[in-house]
Design an enzyme around this catalytic site. Structure first.
Site, mmCIF file in Angstrom:
data_model
loop_
_atom_site.group_PDB
_atom_site.id
_atom_site.type_symbol
_atom_site.label_atom_id
_atom_site.label_comp_id
_atom_site.label_asym_id
_atom_site.label_seq_id
_atom_site.Cartn_x
_atom_site.Cartn_y
_atom_site.Cartn_z
ATOM 1 C CG HIS A 1 24.233 -14.883 -37.721
ATOM 2 N ND1 HIS A 1 24.826 -13.782 -38.284
ATOM 3 C CD2 HIS A 1 24.748 -15.951 -38.383
ATOM 4 C CE1 HIS A 1 25.657 -14.165 -39.251
ATOM 5 N NE2 HIS A 1 25.623 -15.472 -39.326
ATOM 6 C CG ASN B 1 18.899 -8.137 -39.856
ATOM 7 O OD1 ASN B 1 20.097 -7.878 -39.948
ATOM 8 N ND2 ASN B 1 18.006 -7.706 -40.729
ATOM 9 C CB ILE B 2 19.967 -10.774 -33.545
ATOM 10 C CG1 ILE B 2 20.554 -9.403 -33.206
ATOM 11 C CG2 ILE B 2 21.046 -11.704 -34.115
ATOM 12 C CD1 ILE B 2 21.648 -9.429 -32.151
ATOM 13 C CG ASP B 3 16.375 -6.527 -36.225
ATOM 14 O OD1 ASP B 3 15.526 -7.276 -36.738
ATOM 15 O OD2 ASP B 3 17.164 -5.839 -36.905
ATOM 16 N N PRO C 1 21.600 0.573 -35.022
ATOM 17 C CG PRO C 1 22.935 1.522 -33.377
ATOM 18 C CD PRO C 1 21.638 0.820 -33.570
ATOM 19 C CG ASP C 2 25.990 -1.027 -39.622
ATOM 20 O OD1 ASP C 2 26.591 -0.418 -38.701
ATOM 21 O OD2 ASP C 2 26.250 -0.857 -40.814
ATOM 22 C CG PHE C 3 26.758 -6.174 -35.794
ATOM 23 C CD1 PHE C 3 27.006 -6.493 -34.474
ATOM 24 C CD2 PHE C 3 25.525 -6.492 -36.333
ATOM 25 C CE1 PHE C 3 26.053 -7.131 -33.700
ATOM 26 C CE2 PHE C 3 24.565 -7.127 -35.577
ATOM 27 C CZ PHE C 3 24.821 -7.456 -34.263
ATOM 28 N NE ARG C 4 31.300 -7.791 -39.299
ATOM 29 C CZ ARG C 4 30.183 -8.450 -39.076
ATOM 30 N NH1 ARG C 4 29.037 -7.955 -39.479
ATOM 31 N NH2 ARG C 4 30.198 -9.623 -38.463
ATOM 32 C CB CYS D 1 19.739 -24.745 -12.888
ATOM 33 S SG CYS D 1 20.797 -24.466 -14.334
#
Length: 404
Positions: free
Chosen positions: A167, A148-150, A74-77, A204
């Site tokens: 991004h 894209n981050i995929d 799916p896209d974002f918007r 940490c």
């Protein structure tokens, strides 16, 4: 850098570089060896000029999520089906909070709910990704700028040094406190188990996050080093992006005057269509890529490469039934786990007020959102009337809205 006109170019205005504002003219421009530097922006190796039989040819491409939706992502918007619309069901203070670094620090579980669905390895490159790979194989690709981050560009075999992930992506991850990189294997295990990974360096135990740019974080240095590169391109191809997020949205405007810019998208965006050599192919991204490949004489090569990555599929025309049969896997996933994580996703009234006041109000000052920082108040590029300059049947496809 080219100057943008204030209105779309009149159809009677002749192009300056191409012999016509058509996809065939763009293909001829490439095949004749006149496209010496091609940049793709979808949504460089600075010495990466490769000899070719027709001279040095380089392309820059800009891509957005529109080239990945046919892979089932799916896209974002997009209304109702976009990621933000689906994530609203998780009782977030606002959908974009899933990508907000401040909210992540207090409650990382919503992001990892999303990561379980989007993590690389579940989806395969589309025809659009394969076309970009062809440009690289033919030594025509100067640089691919992607929102894209995929990681599907990487899955398609496009070399790492040809990609600018504006991004960020799931390709790497690190602790948000000590900044030490985190093991890929451990990350895969955590996401598969729907767990929140923690840093393993000493004591940490900081939260681990993929190198995806969240709201409130600066864009990668790689983007800033290359953002002027379109100014040296001979052709820009923009695909599947809404061009609403700055500074990525400014990339097409960096192309020099007279440089052809090809938009393959469901709608006209940004300033594309304002210059004499802008070509708009409006419709589905994969379908537009097929048209360009056909005009270039690359259809057989594109089909062969696509079948390597999708052996069970053929390079067939998309149908309405294909669109309807694609399950909204993210929607199903969210419906299944919402009940389980409901308690952990609820935040206190005090924290909700703080997040809303400091991160989501439209009245935020400019100092809180610069061109180098991704903010919730994404700077929209004004869209004047659409220039009707499409191939005869390009507009018959791609009812799905594409976004950055």
């Amino acid at each position: 850098m080219g100057q943008e006109a204030s209105t779309p170019v009149d159809e009677s205005t002749p192009p300056q570089t191409l012999n016509a504002r058509t996809i065939d003219a763009v293909a001829a421009y490439i095949n004749e060896g006149r496209a010496k530097k091609i940049v793709l922006m979808v949504s460089l190796n600075t010495g990466g000029l490769y000899p070719n039989g027709n001279g040095v040819q380089l392309i820059v491409v800009e891509t957005g999520a529109g080239i990945s939706t046919s892979a089932g992502i799916p896209d974002f918007r997009s209304p109702d089906t976009g990621l933000y619309a689906n994530l609203a069901k998780l009782d977030l203070p606002y959908p974009q909070a899933v990508f907000d670094i401040s909210y992540f620090r207090s409650n990382p579980l919503p992001f990892y709910t999303l990561a379980h669905e989007l993590y690389p390895g579940q989806y395969k490159p589309t025809i659009s990704h394969c076309f970009i790979r062809l440009l690289s194989d033919k030594r025509l690709l100067l640089k691919l700028f992607t929102q894209n981050i995929d990681c599907l560009e990487r899955a398609a075999g496009i070399p790492d040094d040809k990609i600018v992930e504006a991004h960020g992506s799931f390709a790497r991850q690190r602790c948000i406190d000590c900044q030490i990189e985190f093991s890929n294997d451990l990350m895969k295990q955590a996401i598969h188990r729907r767990e929140v990974p923690r840093c393993t360096q000493g004591d940490c135990e900081g939260l681990v996050k993929p190198d995806i740019v969240f709201f409130g974080e600066t864009l990668p240095e790689e983007f800033h080093r290359n953002r002027e590169l379109p100014g040296s391109a001979d052709l820009a191809i923009v695909m599947g992006t809404s061009l609403t997020v700055q500074p990525f949205a400014s990339l097409p405007g960096s192309c020099s005057k007279g440089v052809p810019r090809l938009l393959i998208n469901s709608e006209r965006v940004g300033s594309l269509g304002f210059r004499p050599d802008d070509v708009l192919l409006l419709g589905n991204c994969d379908e537009g890529v097929r048209k360009l490949a056909s005009a270039l004489g690359w259809e057989a090569e594109l089909e062969a490469l696509f079948k390597v990555h999708n052996p069970e599929e053929s390079l067939k025309e998309p149908s309405d039934e294909d669109e309807k049969s694609h399950p909204n896997t993210l929607d199903e996933e969210i419906a299944k786990i919402t009940k389980e994580v409901d308690d952990s996703l609820r935040i206190s009234d005090q924290h909700a007020a703080f997040v809303t006041e400091n991160l989501s109000l439209p009245g935020r000052t400019s100092s809180q959102s610069s061109a180098s920082t991704v903010s919730n108040d994404e700077t929209a590029v004004q869209n004047p009337p659409i220039l009707e300059m499409r191939d005869s049947d390009a507009g018959q496809h791609g009812d799905r809205k594409t976004n950055s």
